[in-house]
Design an enzyme around this catalytic site. Structure first.
Site, PDB file in Angstrom:
ATOM      1  N   GLY A  32       0.809  -1.213   0.000  1.00 46.65           N
ATOM      2  CA  GLY A  32       0.000   0.000   0.000  1.00 46.65           C
ATOM      3  C   GLY A  32       0.844   1.265   0.000  1.00 46.65           C
ATOM      4  O   GLY A  32       0.353   2.348   0.287  1.00 46.65           O
TER       5      GLY A  32
ATOM      6  N   ASP B 227      -1.725   8.399  -6.097  1.00 45.43           N
ATOM      7  CA  ASP B 227      -0.398   7.780  -6.025  1.00 45.43           C
ATOM      8  C   ASP B 227       0.574   8.413  -7.009  1.00 45.43           C
ATOM      9  O   ASP B 227       1.722   8.707  -6.687  1.00 45.43           O
ATOM     10  CB  ASP B 227      -0.489   6.278  -6.334  1.00 45.43           C
ATOM     11  CG  ASP B 227      -1.391   5.552  -5.357  1.00 45.43           C
ATOM     12  OD1 ASP B 227      -1.801   6.172  -4.353  1.00 45.43           O
ATOM     13  OD2 ASP B 227      -1.683   4.370  -5.606  1.00 45.43           O
TER      14      ASP B 227
HETATM   15  P1  ADP Z   1       1.597  -1.344  -4.400  1.00 40.21           P
HETATM   16  O1  ADP Z   1       1.563  -0.273  -5.448  1.00 40.21           O
HETATM   17  O2  ADP Z   1       0.730  -1.050  -3.239  1.00 40.21           O
HETATM   18  O3  ADP Z   1       2.987  -1.678  -3.950  1.00 40.21           O
HETATM   19  P2  ADP Z   1       0.476  -2.892  -6.538  1.00 40.21           P
HETATM   20  O4  ADP Z   1      -0.156  -4.222  -6.585  1.00 40.21           O
HETATM   21  O5  ADP Z   1      -0.284  -1.720  -7.017  1.00 40.21           O
HETATM   22  O6  ADP Z   1       1.003  -2.670  -5.042  1.00 40.21           O
HETATM   23  O7  ADP Z   1       1.806  -2.916  -7.400  1.00 40.21           O
HETATM   24  C1  ADP Z   1       2.756  -3.943  -7.201  1.00 40.21           C
HETATM   25  C2  ADP Z   1       3.222  -4.460  -8.542  1.00 40.21           C
HETATM   26  O8  ADP Z   1       4.063  -3.472  -9.181  1.00 40.21           O
HETATM   27  C3  ADP Z   1       4.102  -5.690  -8.432  1.00 40.21           C
HETATM   28  O9  ADP Z   1       3.325  -6.855  -8.376  1.00 40.21           O
HETATM   29  C4  ADP Z   1       4.910  -5.598  -9.716  1.00 40.21           C
HETATM   30  O10 ADP Z   1       4.156  -6.042 -10.823  1.00 40.21           O
HETATM   31  C5  ADP Z   1       5.105  -4.103  -9.878  1.00 40.21           C
HETATM   32  N1  ADP Z   1       6.378  -3.680  -9.271  1.00 40.21           N
HETATM   33  C6  ADP Z   1       6.544  -2.843  -8.217  1.00 40.21           C
HETATM   34  N2  ADP Z   1       7.854  -2.677  -7.953  1.00 40.21           N
HETATM   35  C7  ADP Z   1       8.542  -3.400  -8.854  1.00 40.21           C
HETATM   36  C8  ADP Z   1       9.934  -3.630  -9.122  1.00 40.21           C
HETATM   37  N3  ADP Z   1      10.870  -3.073  -8.370  1.00 40.21           N
HETATM   38  N4  ADP Z   1      10.260  -4.453 -10.149  1.00 40.21           N
HETATM   39  C9  ADP Z   1       9.309  -5.022 -10.909  1.00 40.21           C
HETATM   40  N5  ADP Z   1       7.999  -4.836 -10.710  1.00 40.21           N
HETATM   41  C10 ADP Z   1       7.602  -4.049  -9.700  1.00 40.21           C
HETATM   42 MG    MG Z   2      -0.195   0.302  -6.524  1.00 39.55          MG
END
Ligand code: ADP
Ligand code: MG
Length: 387
Positions: free
Chosen positions: A130, A178
């Site tokens: 989150g 965001d």
């Molecule tokens: P949040 O934004 O709350 O962390 P989300 O589900 O919206 O959760 O986003 C998470 C997704 O973003 C991960 O499952 C992945 O697909 C992508 N992601 C985030 N950080 C990375 C990263 N460092 N490398 C690759 N993908 C990433």
């Molecule tokens: Mg997100």
């Protein structure tokens, strides 16, 4: 850890691509200080950017392709590399690379000439907690590609393009908070953001000057039913606005009259949360404008109670974390983010965040929950070029 991460991606880029990157960019995750489930009700939010960022090294390619490596994916192999071309830019693409491809797509849809590029990225934004690792990834990518292509796009427009990537390409129906936080936030400030007009105001968040710090504690609760519960809350709010004859719940001015005219007790509670939460964001902005930071505390507490009792989006781990933080001396505490797990924030005395977190950890152990993790949230800069 921006400097070390910039060194890492520079080195990895050079090793993989055979020449150094043209530059290194970063974009932060965020924490929402107050204003939960107000965004899709045309209301107010107040996030600030974290020091945790996605850091990306990039350079143009001579062809119309994008090759991106995330050092956080499959670290055992030194990162996972994905490659795509213009023909692959189809909304609904699966995998983490959709967040990168979707930025190329959104820029292209908006009429920008996006150069082909190699990108190598790393991140210390916790994923799925989150704290918006997704917006950090989108905005870091966008910032890099915009610079590489000499694209003239202001920060609010960048946020809108990144949101379009997330909504239409990835397929997650989120508001603009965001991405706006990731592109617009400034060091030492919270961002007071009007989700209807997109008006922004930087409000001073001088925690250290007030002898305070902000604990961000991840309950590590696996999110269950988030999508369906989110859709349910959204539907309820939209239905209530329709019944009340207003464009959105933001327009409810007399909460008592509104509640009295709604037939369903559950819908009344949902409306009460949104209307009072909007009022709390406005109050929080006033408090910060006057540098009365300790007066944030009761607003955080009231926000949590409202999410727990009226909007019903908290879970036992989150409620225990908030209650224990308060017992351990936090001035105020609340869940942050969409709910059903995720993080809490707690306003605590400077230098006490670790001790408060330790108390929460002990309470979790006693209750049979897994250990939480935590850090001190530092109001930090938005997306930018590092070198
Ligand atoms: P949040 O934004 O709350 O962390 P989300 O589900 O919206 O959760 O986003 C998470 C997704 O973003 C991960 O499952 C992945 O697909 C992508 N992601 C985030 N950080 C990375 C990263 N460092 N490398 C690759 N993908 C990433
Ligand atoms: Mg997100």
């Amino acid at each position: 850890m921006t400097d070390a991460d910039a060194d890492t991606v520079t080195q990895e880029f050079t090793d993989r691509c055979g020449s150094p990157p043209a530059g290194v960019w970063s974009a932060p995750g965020r924490v929402n200080l107050i204003g939960e489930h107000t965004d899709y009700n045309d209301g107010f939010v107040m996030p600030f950017a974290l020091a945790q960022v996605v850091t990306v090294a990039a350079a143009r390619r001579s062809d119309d392709r994008w090759r991106v490596t995330s050092l956080n994916q499959d670290a055992a192999n030194g990162g996972e590399t994905q490659e795509f071309g213009r023909d692959d830019l189809e909304p609904g693409m699966s995998g983490w690379q959709a967040y990168v491809a979707g930025i190329v797509w959104a820029l292209t849809e908006a009429g920008h000439q996006v150069p082909g590029a190699d990108l190598v990225l790393t991140s210390d934004v916790p994923v799925g907690a989150g704290l918006s690792s997704s917006a950090a990834l989108e905005c870091a990518t966008l910032t890099a590609l915009a610079d590489l292509g000499d694209l003239d796009i202001d920060p609010l427009e960048r946020a809108k393009l990144a949101r379009r990537c997330e909504n239409e390409f990835v397929g997650a129906p989120t508001g603009l908070m965001d991405q706006a936080a990731s592109t617009l936030c400034q060091v030492g400030q919270a961002l007071f953001f009007d989700c209807r007009t997109f008006e922004t105001e930087q409000v001073h968040l001088a925690l250290d000057e007030a002898g305070l710090e902000l604990l961000v504690l991840d309950t590590q609760t696996p999110h269950a039913l988030v999508d369906s519960e989110y859709a349910d809350r959204r539907r309820s709010c939209e239905e209530a606005a329709r019944l009340l004859g207003v464009p959105a719940l933001r327009d409810v001015t007399d909460v008592d009259a509104a509640l009295a005219s709604l037939p369903d007790p559950e819908m009344q509670r949902r409306v009460r949360h949104v209307v009072t939460e909007n009022a709390r964001v406005l109050a929080a902005a006033a408090v910060l404008r006057e540098d009365r930071i300790t007066d944030l505390a009761p607003l955080l507490d009231a926000s949590h109670a409202s999410m727990r009792d009226d909007f019903e989006i908290t879970v036992p781990t989150v409620d225990l974390a908030v209650a224990t933080a308060k017992e351990a001396g936090a001035l105020g505490a609340r869940m942050t983010g969409g709910g059903f797990g995720g993080c809490i924030i707690a306003l605590v005395g400077a230098g006490t965040a670790d001790a408060v977190a330790a108390r929460v950890g002990a309470a979790f152990e006693a209750a049979g929950y897994g250990p939480p993790s935590h850090f001190v949230g530092l109001p930090s800069a938005g997306a930018r070029r590092l070198r």
